[in-house]
Design a protein around this motif. Structure first.
Motif, PDB file in Angstrom:
ATOM      1  N   ARG A 235     -10.875   8.489  25.400  1.00 27.99           N
ATOM      2  CA  ARG A 235      -9.581   8.443  26.077  1.00 27.99           C
ATOM      3  C   ARG A 235      -8.759   7.244  25.624  1.00 27.99           C
ATOM      4  NH1 ARG A 235     -10.102   9.524  32.400  1.00 27.99           N
ATOM      5  NH2 ARG A 235      -7.846   9.319  32.191  1.00 27.99           N
ATOM      6  N   PHE A 236      -9.346   6.371  24.829  1.00 29.48           N
ATOM      7  CA  PHE A 236      -8.652   5.207  24.306  1.00 29.48           C
ATOM      8  C   PHE A 236      -8.431   5.303  22.792  1.00 29.48           C
ATOM      9  CE2 PHE A 236     -10.843   3.892  28.153  1.00 29.48           C
ATOM     10  CZ  PHE A 236      -9.847   3.223  28.843  1.00 29.48           C
ATOM     11  N   LEU A 237      -9.381   5.879  22.091  1.00 31.88           N
ATOM     12  CA  LEU A 237      -9.257   6.087  20.649  1.00 31.88           C
ATOM     13  C   LEU A 237      -9.718   7.496  20.311  1.00 31.88           C
ATOM     14  CD1 LEU A 237     -10.670   2.732  19.199  1.00 31.88           C
ATOM     15  CD2 LEU A 237      -8.283   3.473  19.165  1.00 31.88           C
ATOM     16  N   LEU A 238      -9.017   8.138  19.397  1.00 36.38           N
ATOM     17  CA  LEU A 238      -9.387   9.483  18.971  1.00 36.38           C
ATOM     18  C   LEU A 238     -10.526   9.363  17.963  1.00 36.38           C
ATOM     19  CD1 LEU A 238      -8.492  12.474  19.342  1.00 36.38           C
ATOM     20  CD2 LEU A 238      -7.165  12.186  17.242  1.00 36.38           C
ATOM     21  N   LEU A 239     -11.745   9.475  18.460  1.00 42.54           N
ATOM     22  CA  LEU A 239     -12.914   9.196  17.628  1.00 42.54           C
ATOM     23  C   LEU A 239     -13.019  10.128  16.436  1.00 42.54           C
ATOM     24  CD1 LEU A 239     -15.603   8.472  20.383  1.00 42.54           C
ATOM     25  CD2 LEU A 239     -14.177   6.864  19.141  1.00 42.54           C
ATOM     26  N   LYS A 240     -12.633  11.383  16.614  1.00 39.63           N
ATOM     27  CA  LYS A 240     -12.760  12.331  15.509  1.00 39.63           C
ATOM     28  C   LYS A 240     -11.770  12.033  14.381  1.00 39.63           C
ATOM     29  CE  LYS A 240     -11.917  16.453  16.956  1.00 39.63           C
ATOM     30  NZ  LYS A 240     -11.428  17.819  17.218  1.00 39.63           N
ATOM     31  N   GLY A 241     -10.797  11.153  14.629  1.00 39.67           N
ATOM     32  CA  GLY A 241      -9.830  10.809  13.602  1.00 39.67           C
ATOM     33  C   GLY A 241     -10.179   9.560  12.822  1.00 39.67           C
ATOM     34  N   TRP A 242     -11.445   9.101  12.884  1.00 40.10           N
ATOM     35  CA  TRP A 242     -11.789   7.834  12.228  1.00 40.10           C
ATOM     36  C   TRP A 242     -11.570   7.860  10.715  1.00 40.10           C
ATOM     37  CZ3 TRP A 242     -15.252   7.132   8.361  1.00 40.10           C
ATOM     38  CH2 TRP A 242     -16.227   8.115   8.147  1.00 40.10           C
ATOM     39  N   PRO A 243     -11.834   8.970   9.988  1.00 41.68           N
ATOM     40  CA  PRO A 243     -11.573   8.912   8.541  1.00 41.68           C
ATOM     41  C   PRO A 243     -10.096   8.730   8.219  1.00 41.68           C
ATOM     42  CG  PRO A 243     -13.046  10.743   9.088  1.00 41.68           C
ATOM     43  CD  PRO A 243     -12.449  10.265  10.362  1.00 41.68           C
ATOM     44  N   GLU A 244      -9.238   9.430   8.974  1.00 39.84           N
ATOM     45  CA  GLU A 244      -7.804   9.287   8.765  1.00 39.84           C
ATOM     46  C   GLU A 244      -7.347   7.874   9.143  1.00 39.84           C
ATOM     47  OE1 GLU A 244      -9.025  13.380   8.963  1.00 39.84           O
ATOM     48  OE2 GLU A 244      -9.312  11.770  10.418  1.00 39.84           O
ATOM     49  N   ALA A 245      -7.965   7.311  10.197  1.00 42.77           N
ATOM     50  CA  ALA A 245      -7.625   5.947  10.611  1.00 42.77           C
ATOM     51  C   ALA A 245      -8.021   4.936   9.545  1.00 42.77           C
ATOM     52  CB  ALA A 245      -8.318   5.620  11.936  1.00 42.77           C
ATOM     53  N   PHE A 246      -9.153   5.148   8.894  1.00 41.20           N
ATOM     54  CA  PHE A 246      -9.572   4.246   7.827  1.00 41.20           C
ATOM     55  C   PHE A 246      -8.558   4.257   6.686  1.00 41.20           C
ATOM     56  CE2 PHE A 246     -11.683   3.415   3.775  1.00 41.20           C
ATOM     57  CZ  PHE A 246     -12.288   2.197   4.023  1.00 41.20           C
ATOM     58  N   CYS A 247      -8.078   5.442   6.342  1.00 44.52           N
ATOM     59  CA  CYS A 247      -7.064   5.548   5.276  1.00 44.52           C
ATOM     60  C   CYS A 247      -5.798   4.785   5.649  1.00 44.52           C
ATOM     61  CB  CYS A 247      -6.727   7.016   5.012  1.00 44.52           C
ATOM     62  SG  CYS A 247      -8.060   7.969   4.266  1.00 44.52           S
ATOM     63  N   ILE A 248      -5.317   4.997   6.874  1.00 39.89           N
ATOM     64  CA  ILE A 248      -4.090   4.330   7.316  1.00 39.89           C
ATOM     65  C   ILE A 248      -4.266   2.814   7.305  1.00 39.89           C
ATOM     66  CG2 ILE A 248      -2.694   3.894   9.379  1.00 39.89           C
ATOM     67  CD1 ILE A 248      -1.788   6.338   7.931  1.00 39.89           C
ATOM     68  N   THR A 249      -5.433   2.333   7.712  1.00 42.06           N
ATOM     69  CA  THR A 249      -5.688   0.891   7.685  1.00 42.06           C
ATOM     70  C   THR A 249      -5.593   0.345   6.267  1.00 42.06           C
ATOM     71  OG1 THR A 249      -7.145   1.059   9.616  1.00 42.06           O
ATOM     72  CG2 THR A 249      -7.374  -0.906   8.245  1.00 42.06           C
ATOM     73  N   SER A 250      -6.103   1.086   5.312  1.00 47.71           N
ATOM     74  CA  SER A 250      -6.052   0.655   3.910  1.00 47.71           C
ATOM     75  C   SER A 250      -4.616   0.589   3.403  1.00 47.71           C
ATOM     76  CB  SER A 250      -6.867   1.615   3.037  1.00 47.71           C
ATOM     77  OG  SER A 250      -8.220   1.659   3.453  1.00 47.71           O
ATOM     78  N   TYR A 251      -3.814   1.602   3.736  1.00 41.99           N
ATOM     79  CA  TYR A 251      -2.424   1.620   3.271  1.00 41.99           C
ATOM     80  C   TYR A 251      -1.609   0.532   3.966  1.00 41.99           C
ATOM     81  CZ  TYR A 251      -4.195   6.286   2.120  1.00 41.99           C
ATOM     82  OH  TYR A 251      -4.969   7.323   1.676  1.00 41.99           O
ATOM     83  N   ALA A 252      -1.889   0.307   5.258  1.00 40.20           N
ATOM     84  CA  ALA A 252      -1.173  -0.731   6.000  1.00 40.20           C
ATOM     85  C   ALA A 252      -1.530  -2.127   5.493  1.00 40.20           C
ATOM     86  CB  ALA A 252      -1.492  -0.620   7.487  1.00 40.20           C
TER      87      ALA A 252
END
Length: 424
Positions: A235-252
């Motif tokens: 309810r705080f982080l979308l756990l299933k989206g962790w691969p997409e989140a890793f990509c965004i962190t790299s680009y940011a």
């Protein structure tokens, strides 16, 4: 590759609360549904308020390294540490922001957060010491992080379900325009007056206008989470989206290095004292061009295709910026990075929305922006350390390496992960 196939848009179910986020799945919506008005009054208000938010924030952000150097005489790595505090607090507040906008009336959450965001700009005017500035800058990240989550979630809510993916793409233009125009305005004011308080006052006024616009929103009542339910991490982080989140962190990470140190790098090493604003103008042109093209592609279900194009173009842009030190490389990279980010970010936002249930839109947006803040904060800190001990060019190469890691991971795993786990 299967990740590069074209997928058709989802035909939304009008009877479902809030509709469905299109972008991939089944057959296209019927023509009469497709005629739903995209630019309704609430969407226009949320769009404009978001522009004001990013304008007020970005009119001062590129000038902070100069401000700290001129006013307090601190070193490059100390500058990175001083400026990264806001990213840390924004990073910490994002997951809770998603929970709040899913659990309480979104307009109330939005107005409280936006009002606090505006008030902090007044604090910069009265801050008379480095410690006071660092405290204010660090605390400012909390309302900034919460407001961006709340505002984007409201914008998604008021979009017609048949045009939601397209609307997400156009909504990002408000970020891009504010991010691109504001530094130019700030730099022009600085060059004309060398008065930082005047720039802080402009930020305070424009943020206040955004708050006033959002106060006129008319939102339909919507079901919220019951606080009596057991809390879970999802309810705080979308756990299933962790691969997409890793990509965004790299680009940011790449963007955090470049956006933080570009003004002082251009002035001290390239001798560009009046043309830094043109960098952001070209960035804006690239962003707008790709957003306008990409929004239609998202509506037709080309999520992976848009994301792939953005990842590749962004990778090239940061490579050009790091490898070519002349004016052609400096300004050319701005346009290329803009093209890449304009394709990539709305596609990734649509991916997060399509991975989440309707009751987790705030959580999905919060996860996306948490990942972005994490990358920007890391870019600020590590970029400052590398610049202090080596050079700004070495810092930009470091940013490019981070971008390359995200690009490889996207094509190797994240794109396929989305296709396997999407809900819509």
């Amino acid at each position: 590759m299967t990740s590069l196939k074209r997928y058709s848009a989802l035909s939304p179910n009008p009877s479902s609360p809030g509709g469905s986020a299109p972008g991939c799945g089944q057959a296209p919506a019927p023509k009469e549904v497709g005629r739903e008005r995209l630019w309704n009054s609430n969407y226009l208000k949320a769009w404009t308020a978001n522009f004001m938010l990013y304008f007020s924030f970005m009119v001062v952000t590129p000038l902070f390294p100069l401000y700290l150097s001129e006013m307090f005489g601190i070193s490059k790595d100390e500058t990175g540490m001083a400026l990264s505090g806001y990213a840390l607090t924004a990073l910490l507040i994002r997951p809770f922001s998603g929970f709040l906008v899913d659990s309480f009336p979104r307009k109330l959450v939005l107005l409280v957060c936006y009002g606090l965001f505006a008030l902090f700009f007044g604090g910069y005017i009265v801050a008379g010491s480095l410690l006071a500035f660092c405290v204010l800058r660090t605390l400012h990240g909390a309302p900034m992080g919460a407001t961006t989550v709340a505002n984007s979630t409201v914008a998604i809510d008021v979009l017609p379900s048949s045009r939601r993916a397209e609307g997400i793409g156009y909504y990002g233009l408000s970020n891009n325009l504010g991010t691109a125009i504001a530094p130019t305005v700030g730099l022009l004011i600085y060059q004309a007056s060398h008065n930082y308080d005047l720039i802080f006052l402009l930020s305070f006024i424009t943020a206040g206008i955004g708050f006033a616009i959002n106060s006129t929103l008319h939102l339909e009542p919507r079901p919220t989470h019951s606080l009596s339910l057991s809390l879970s991490f999802d309810r705080f982080l979308l756990l299933k989206g962790w691969p997409e989140a890793f990509c965004i962190t790299s680009y940011a990470f790449s963007y955090g290095v470049v956006s933080t140190y570009i003004a002082i790098y251009a002035q001290q090493e390239l001798g560009i004292t009046t043309g830094t604003g043109f960098f952001f103008t070209l960035l804006c042109v690239g962003l707008i061009s790709s957003r306008l093209v990409g929004a239609r592609g998202l509506q037709k279900g080309r999520i992976i295709e848009n994301a792939s194009a953005g990842v590749v173009i962004s990778f090239i842009g940061y490579l050009v910026f790091a490898a070519f030190r002349g004016a052609w490389g400096f300004y050319g990279a701005a346009f290329i990075i803009g093209l890449g980010n304009g394709h990539m970010f709305p596609a990734f936002q649509t991916m997060f929305i399509n991975l989440a249930s309707h009751s987790q839109r705030g959580t999905a947006n919060g996860t996306l922006l948490t990942a972005w803040d994490a990358g920007v904060g890391l870019g600020m800190v590590l970029g400052g350390i590398v610049a202090e001990h080596f050079s700004y060019v070495a810092a930009f190469w470091t940013g490019w390496i981070g971008n390359a890691i995200g690009a490889v991971f996207f094509f190797a795993y994240a794109s396929g992960h989305f296709l396997r786990n999407r809900l819509r």
